[in-house]
Design an enzyme around this catalytic site. Structure first.
Site, PDB file in Angstrom:
ATOM      1  N   ARG A  36      -5.770 -10.465  -1.955  1.00  0.00           N
ATOM      2  CA  ARG A  36      -4.988  -9.234  -2.153  1.00  0.00           C
ATOM      3  C   ARG A  36      -4.827  -8.915  -3.644  1.00  0.00           C
ATOM      4  O   ARG A  36      -4.802  -7.748  -4.032  1.00  0.00           O
ATOM      5  CB  ARG A  36      -3.623  -9.409  -1.471  1.00  0.00           C
ATOM      6  N   ILE A  62      -0.157   0.182  -2.416  1.00  0.00           N
ATOM      7  CA  ILE A  62      -0.798  -0.725  -1.467  1.00  0.00           C
ATOM      8  C   ILE A  62       0.322  -1.120  -0.517  1.00  0.00           C
ATOM      9  O   ILE A  62       1.418  -1.489  -0.946  1.00  0.00           O
ATOM     10  CB  ILE A  62      -1.441  -1.935  -2.189  1.00  0.00           C
ATOM     11  N   SER A  63       0.090  -1.014   0.786  1.00  0.00           N
ATOM     12  CA  SER A  63       1.147  -1.234   1.771  1.00  0.00           C
ATOM     13  C   SER A  63       1.664  -2.668   1.743  1.00  0.00           C
ATOM     14  O   SER A  63       0.969  -3.590   1.319  1.00  0.00           O
ATOM     15  CB  SER A  63       0.627  -0.930   3.179  1.00  0.00           C
ATOM     16  N   GLN A  64       2.895  -2.842   2.249  1.00  0.00           N
ATOM     17  CA  GLN A  64       3.478  -4.169   2.436  1.00  0.00           C
ATOM     18  C   GLN A  64       2.523  -5.015   3.291  1.00  0.00           C
ATOM     19  O   GLN A  64       1.985  -4.521   4.281  1.00  0.00           O
ATOM     20  CB  GLN A  64       4.804  -3.972   3.173  1.00  0.00           C
ATOM     21  N   PRO A  65       2.308  -6.287   2.931  1.00  0.00           N
ATOM     22  CA  PRO A  65       1.387  -7.125   3.716  1.00  0.00           C
ATOM     23  C   PRO A  65       1.699  -7.112   5.213  1.00  0.00           C
ATOM     24  O   PRO A  65       0.785  -7.013   6.046  1.00  0.00           O
ATOM     25  CB  PRO A  65       1.592  -8.530   3.126  1.00  0.00           C
TER      26      PRO A  65
END
Ligand code: SAH
Length: 215
Positions: A36, A62-65
């Site tokens: 990531r 970038i979205s939350q994992p």
């Protein structure tokens, strides 16, 4: 001190994903495999494994994992699918989907981000089955339709009809639908000519732009 990324990634998978009941072992393995930190711009890299979204420039994130994992899990991928993603951002979710499916096409409306996603995927060695297209994904991408799975990574006022039209039967689609800054994550399943929907979570994505998005 330079973080040990493999350790950070393992911690993320345990504390953010497993603990919150992400169960699909293929999804957990993909999240453990994809670096990531390579999809986060240098100035924000320290925050790569934070439990939240991280800015990637151009007002996007970038979205939350957890959200990436939840979306991937709800697509129930086996490895044979062709997947369409709307909203590549820096390319991270596309890389995760690429590890879970046969082929991924991801569309990004901001040209600079499309370029960044392409470059990140190439450098991470994940561009073998992932293609980045620059354009308005609210209309889908008819060239390679139908798709076995569609993942929309930006919040839409409604489910764009073109996307449902480009979804295979059987097929699964995941999309945040609702207000500009507050949505429900809908999982749409097409099977035997019928379409079923359920809400998987509440969420807050950046707005979907384009002709079927927010003006
Ligand atoms: N998939 C990303 C999240 C990206 S954020 C991840 O890996 O975490 C959502 C992205 O959708 C932004 O980069 C934004 O520019 C893009 N976007 C918004 N509307 C779009 C549209 N109509 N077509 C394609 N991309 C769009």
């Amino acid at each position: 001190m330079i973080p040990h990324w493999d350790v950070e990634r393992r911690k993320m998978v345990e504390s953010q994903l497993r603990r919150r009941a992400i169960r699909d072992e293929r999804v957990l393995a993909a999240m453990l495999e994809i670096p990531r930190e390579r999809f986060v711009p240098p100035e924000a890299r320290l925050y790569s494994y934070d439990d939240g979204p991280v800015p990637i420039g151009w007002g996007q994130t970038i979205s939350q994992p957890y959200m990436t994992a939840l979306m991937a899990e709800s697509l129930e991928l086996s490895g044979r699918e062709t997947v369409l993603e709307i909203g590549a951002g820096s390319g991270y979710a596309a890389a995760v989907l690429g590890a879970l499916a046969a082929r991924v096409v991801t569309i990004e409306i901001v040209p600079a981000l499309a370029g960044m996603a392409r470059e990140n995927l190439r450098r991470a060695g994940r561009d073998g089955n992932v293609t980045v297209v620059c354009g308005d994904g609210s209309l889908g991408y008819p060239d390679l339709a139908p798709y076995d799975a569609i993942s929309v990574a930006a919040g839409a006022p409604d489910l764009p009809p073109a996307l449902l039209g480009q979804l295979n039967d059987p097929g699964r689609l995941v999309i945040p639908v609702g207000e500009w800054d507050d949505q429900e994550l809908r999982v749409v399943v097409k099977r035997g000519g019928a379409v079923d929907e359920r809400v998987a979570a509440m969420c807050r994505f950046v707005p979907l732009r384009g002709s079927e998005g927010w003006r």
